[in-house]
Design a protein around this motif. Sequence first.
Motif: not given
Length: 299
Positions: A268-275, A131-138, A155-158, A86-89
């Motif tokens: 910089l990291v971002w989820a690769k499973d969404r545009p 955020r101090l540690r990795p987490f689930d971006l999605s 599952a992230a681009g770097h 919902a937040e992404r939408l």
Amino acid sequence: MYARRNLPSLSGLLALEAVARLGTATAAAAELNLTAGAISRALKEVEATLGQTLLLRDRQRLRLTPAGSEYVSQARHALDTLGGAAERLRSSAGGALSLAILPAFGMHWLAPRLPLFRAMHPEVALSLSTRLRPFDLSAEGFDAAIHYGRADWPAAGHLRLMQEQVLPVCAPGFLPTPPRAPADILSHALLMIESRTGDWGRWFAAQGIAGQRPAGMMFDQFATMQQAAIHGLGIALLPTFLIADDLTAGRLIAAWGSPTPSNGAYWLVWAKDRPMRPPLQAFHDWIAGMVGPEGRVTD
């Protein structure tokens, strides 16, 4: 795919999660802006749909059964996923960009450069969270994050932003005499970050002293450790981008040598499973231009 008739209603799941967390139907009703009767009906609907007893009344409180505890744990994850979607939408409807940052890097490296991004992209509403540690971006609804370490976020681009350089520093006058060798530092109080307790061992190894795992005073953030070093509590191994002003002003001095590459870099990291949405693409391209040749994309 699960049959929809086997799924409780969303209102029922929200009521169950609130009661499990707050302990009473009255408290859950206040949080969800419902009546206690509506909460009770929602709970009965969930139990009827699942065919399981999920809650037991214990005096004035409601207590989860073992089956209820397991189900609520999984339901919370599903609700978090729905909330993130919902937040992404909402964000995609405009120019919002939600970025998770590391506090020290965000304050001392990113923040001074952000006015340039705002000037180039005034249409992007930037939101920053720590955020101090990795987490689930999605699941958490962030578009991207700043990560320290290796290019290993699942599952992230770097995009590599900067290789970290560290320097052992202390307050002027903390050392009674200048060290004659790096090993002399071991006789003094050392300060360290609890999430990176191996940094001192790697630094000593880089100086030719292997096998060291020194103990020291622990801190959860660089900013606190930096102030502890300034006030004479010990020698801190700190990133050079963080202490440049303190070195120039004389609040800190090098305890030994020159900056040494640390074990990780900032990415910089971002989820690769969404545009990649336009605001994130704009930020990605801008920061890639800022870091220049040092930047490197890894898929």
